[in-house]
Design an enzyme around this catalytic site. Structure first.
Site, PDB file in Angstrom:
ATOM      1  N   ASN A  33       0.747  -1.154  -0.098  1.00  0.00           N
ATOM      2  CA  ASN A  33      -0.012  -0.001   0.123  1.00  0.00           C
ATOM      3  C   ASN A  33       0.840   1.435  -0.147  1.00  0.00           C
ATOM      4  OD1 ASN A  33      -1.838   2.189   0.640  1.00  0.00           O
ATOM      5  ND2 ASN A  33      -2.817   0.481   2.071  1.00  0.00           N
ATOM      6  N   HIS A  74     -15.384  -5.949  11.530  1.00  0.00           N
ATOM      7  CA  HIS A  74     -14.964  -4.457  12.126  1.00  0.00           C
ATOM      8  C   HIS A  74     -16.238  -3.730  12.230  1.00  0.00           C
ATOM      9  CE1 HIS A  74     -10.857  -3.796  10.343  1.00  0.00           C
ATOM     10  NE2 HIS A  74     -10.905  -5.097  10.758  1.00  0.00           N
ATOM     11  N   ARG A  98     -14.064  -6.115  16.186  1.00  0.00           N
ATOM     12  CA  ARG A  98     -13.116  -5.068  16.349  1.00  0.00           C
ATOM     13  C   ARG A  98     -13.745  -3.701  16.438  1.00  0.00           C
ATOM     14  NH1 ARG A  98      -8.190  -2.643  12.599  1.00  0.00           N
ATOM     15  NH2 ARG A  98      -9.800  -0.883  12.216  1.00  0.00           N
ATOM     16  N   TYR A 135      -8.555   6.939  12.981  1.00  0.00           N
ATOM     17  CA  TYR A 135      -7.952   5.615  12.480  1.00  0.00           C
ATOM     18  C   TYR A 135      -9.159   4.687  12.204  1.00  0.00           C
ATOM     19  CZ  TYR A 135      -6.544   1.249  11.763  1.00  0.00           C
ATOM     20  OH  TYR A 135      -6.513  -0.176  11.268  1.00  0.00           O
ATOM     21  N   ASP A 172      -7.877  -1.841  17.727  1.00  0.00           N
ATOM     22  CA  ASP A 172      -6.763  -1.570  17.222  1.00  0.00           C
ATOM     23  C   ASP A 172      -6.115  -0.116  17.619  1.00  0.00           C
ATOM     24  OD1 ASP A 172      -4.402  -1.382  15.579  1.00  0.00           O
ATOM     25  OD2 ASP A 172      -5.489  -1.991  13.606  1.00  0.00           O
ATOM     26  N   HIS A 202      -3.138   1.095  16.528  1.00  0.00           N
ATOM     27  CA  HIS A 202      -2.359   1.504  15.293  1.00  0.00           C
ATOM     28  C   HIS A 202      -1.322   2.327  15.756  1.00  0.00           C
ATOM     29  CE1 HIS A 202      -2.410   1.934  10.887  1.00  0.00           C
ATOM     30  NE2 HIS A 202      -3.217   0.971  11.129  1.00  0.00           N
ATOM     31  N   GLU A 225      -4.629  -4.345  19.692  1.00  0.00           N
ATOM     32  CA  GLU A 225      -3.484  -4.787  18.537  1.00  0.00           C
ATOM     33  C   GLU A 225      -2.794  -3.622  18.155  1.00  0.00           C
ATOM     34  OE1 GLU A 225      -5.608  -5.174  14.799  1.00  0.00           O
ATOM     35  OE2 GLU A 225      -3.571  -4.545  13.745  1.00  0.00           O
ATOM     36  N   GLU A 227       1.504  -6.511  11.742  1.00  0.00           N
ATOM     37  CA  GLU A 227       0.856  -6.694  10.397  1.00  0.00           C
ATOM     38  C   GLU A 227       1.997  -5.800   9.323  1.00  0.00           C
ATOM     39  OE1 GLU A 227      -2.710  -4.304  11.130  1.00  0.00           O
ATOM     40  OE2 GLU A 227      -1.723  -2.515  10.287  1.00  0.00           O
ATOM     41  N   ARG A 248       0.449 -11.200  13.626  1.00  0.00           N
ATOM     42  CA  ARG A 248      -0.283 -10.651  12.917  1.00  0.00           C
ATOM     43  C   ARG A 248       0.012 -10.609  11.286  1.00  0.00           C
ATOM     44  NH1 ARG A 248      -4.786  -8.897  12.688  1.00  0.00           N
ATOM     45  NH2 ARG A 248      -4.402  -6.724  11.786  1.00  0.00           N
ATOM     46  N   HIS A 294      -3.147 -10.610   9.168  1.00  0.00           N
ATOM     47  CA  HIS A 294      -3.735  -9.184   8.845  1.00  0.00           C
ATOM     48  C   HIS A 294      -4.653  -9.406   7.665  1.00  0.00           C
ATOM     49  CE1 HIS A 294      -2.664  -4.889   7.284  1.00  0.00           C
ATOM     50  NE2 HIS A 294      -3.622  -4.828   7.892  1.00  0.00           N
ATOM     51  N   ASP A 341      -6.399  -3.452   1.910  1.00  0.00           N
ATOM     52  CA  ASP A 341      -5.218  -3.474   1.071  1.00  0.00           C
ATOM     53  C   ASP A 341      -4.287  -4.729   0.674  1.00  0.00           C
ATOM     54  OD1 ASP A 341      -4.272  -3.401   3.465  1.00  0.00           O
ATOM     55  OD2 ASP A 341      -3.108  -1.577   3.406  1.00  0.00           O
ATOM     56  N   GLU A 382      -8.666 -11.563  10.527  1.00  0.00           N
ATOM     57  CA  GLU A 382      -9.304 -10.480  10.337  1.00  0.00           C
ATOM     58  C   GLU A 382     -10.038 -10.614   8.970  1.00  0.00           C
ATOM     59  OE1 GLU A 382      -6.711  -6.969   9.746  1.00  0.00           O
ATOM     60  OE2 GLU A 382      -8.033  -5.683  10.348  1.00  0.00           O
ATOM     61  N   TRP A 406       1.251   6.932  12.344  1.00  0.00           N
ATOM     62  CA  TRP A 406      -0.045   6.713  11.826  1.00  0.00           C
ATOM     63  C   TRP A 406      -0.677   5.243  12.103  1.00  0.00           C
ATOM     64  CZ3 TRP A 406      -2.629   3.650   8.156  1.00  0.00           C
ATOM     65  CH2 TRP A 406      -3.989   3.994   8.164  1.00  0.00           C
TER      66      TRP A 406
END
Ligand code: CS2
Ligand code: MG
Length: 405
Positions: free
Chosen positions: A37, A122, A147, A159, A212, A214, A238, A264, A285, A314, A318, A341, A405
């Site tokens: 990605n 999700h 999640r 996010y 998550d 992130h 996560e 991930e 993950r 993961h 993407d 996931e 991020w």
């Protein structure tokens, strides 16, 4: 049998996907996912300029030798670009081996360890109420693990939350320059305990909850979060903090019993080793596309099993459906599989391009019995959706400092 040619296709049915097709002189072909990605074309160049020319004429059945040749033989090891390229070649070779044997890949790995693959879905909402309404719908559809991500009051974008996007597939797609987002740990902490307290009230205790972070927290903040969430009994938390320093996770571990998942963005077994062998995590993950393919994922799963760490690949949008197919075979086989996931099967455009026989029912995925990976790629349909440069967002703190991020 020999590898005759290797083609690389980039298409964008809403998200960019890099697909590798290896064709043999006997006419059998295999597919692999090389999507990275925001850096897609770097992998395309790596594959076309540096990998494909070295593989033409080789025996496609020597999967392990080709993996080692591309990994050890390159001198410049590891890294996301290299490992995505190796991953795609590896998946395509497993696909070919399955087709030659007339067996699905999970049979080549050792057969099924379970009847289906448990998924987590999700629920991403604009408020706690919205998130929990979505979670309740997913629970009604039969999902047993969900999640939860909720918009943070006072921050324009959070996010995982959809904003003006129709579905999760669109989120993070189609952005010709990196968008910027703002993060505040203080505002996040003002919301998070409430989200999970209300979730338990509304959804009850017979559903697994996940979250998550992130990578947004420092190790001690992550430890605080793990402790705050203990009463709500998460299946896992996560990416609570960045783990370039893997022992950051030992700080979280010292303070909280909330199970942790990470990996991930990791590319090799070496990136996971310390946290697995120290039992600083509960779920690993890594994804087949980013960690070196089926060969590497099998090795990571076996290593993790020695330390009671489960796999939880993961499954973001993407990663192409080719990667999802590879995960299905790994998940149904791995004795220490935990959970997969799942963000839905993709939009209509993507379903025209990638055809598979995976069925999802009551929060569980059922793998088909087609030889190989069981996925087909329609080149003509793909050509209708050309590459579109697109980036993940960049995050800044409220004072402008660049953040994770
Ligand atoms: C993620 C992804 O699904 C997840 O857990 O963290 O949404 C991730 O942000 C993207 O895959 C990044 O490419
Ligand atoms: Mg994640």
């Amino acid at each position: 049998m020999k590898i005759k040619h290797i083609q690389v296709f980039v298409c964008c049915p809403g998200r960019n996907f890099v697909t590798v097709k290896i064709t043999t002189d006997s006419g059998v072909s295999g597919l692999g996912d090389a999507t990275l990605n925001g850096r897609e074309m770097a992998v395309v160049a790596y594959l076309e300029e540096h990998v494909a020319p070295c593989l033409v004429g080789r025996d496609p059945q020597s999967i392990e030798d080709i993996w080692q040749y591309l990994y050890k033989g390159a001198y410049w090891r590891r890294g996301p670009v290299t490992m995505a390229a190796i991953a795609a070649i590896d998946m395509a070779l497993w696909d070919i081996k399955g087709k030659i044997a007339g067996l699905p890949v999970y049979q080549l790995l050792g057969g099924k360890s379970r009847k289906g693959v448990n998924l987590y879905a999700h629920a991403n909402g604009e408020s706690i109420e919205d998130t929990l309404d979505k979670a309740a719908e997913l629970k009604d559809q039969g999902f047993k693990a969900i999640r939860l991500q909720s918009a943070i009051p006072g921050l324009p974008v959070t996010y995982g939350v959809l904003g003006d996007k129709k579905d999760y597939f669109e989120l993070q797609g189609n952005r010709p320059l990196p968008p910027e987002e703002v993060w505040s740990t203080q505002k996040y902490f003002a919301l998070i305990a409430d989200l999970f307290a209300q979730a338990r009230d509304k959804l009850g205790t017979d559903v697994h909850l996940l979250h998550d972070v992130h990578n947004r927290l420092t190790p001690i903040e992550a430890a605080k979060l793990g402790k705050i969430l203990e009463p709500f009994d998460l299946l896992f938390l996560e990416d609570p903090c960045m783990a370039e320093n893997q022992d950051s996770l030992s700080v979280v571990r010292t303070h909280a019993t909330t199970p942790l998942a990470i990996g991930e963005s990791y590319n090799t077994i070496h990136d996971c080793r310390e946290m697995i062998q120290n039992r600083w995590i509960d779920y690993i993950r890594t994804a087949a596309t980013h960690a070196g393919g089926i060969t590497a994922m099998r090795r990571i799963a076996d290593f993790a099993s020695l330390f009671d760490v489960k796999t939880a690949p993961h499954g973001a949008p993407d990663l192409s459906p080719v990667c999802f197919a590879a995960h299905m075979h790994l998940d149904i086989w791995a004795p220490n599989f935990g959970i997969q996931e799942y963000v839905g099967e993709g939009n209509a455009e993507s379903l025209q391009i990638f055809k598979h026989d995976i069925k999802v029912k009551d929060g569980m995925a059922f793998v088909g019995d087609a030889p190989g990976l069981g996925i087909e790629f329609d080149e003509k349909a793909a050509a209708k959706y050309p590459y579109n440069r697109s980036y993940l967002p960049v995050s800044r703190l409220e004072d402008g400092t660049v953040w994770h991020w």
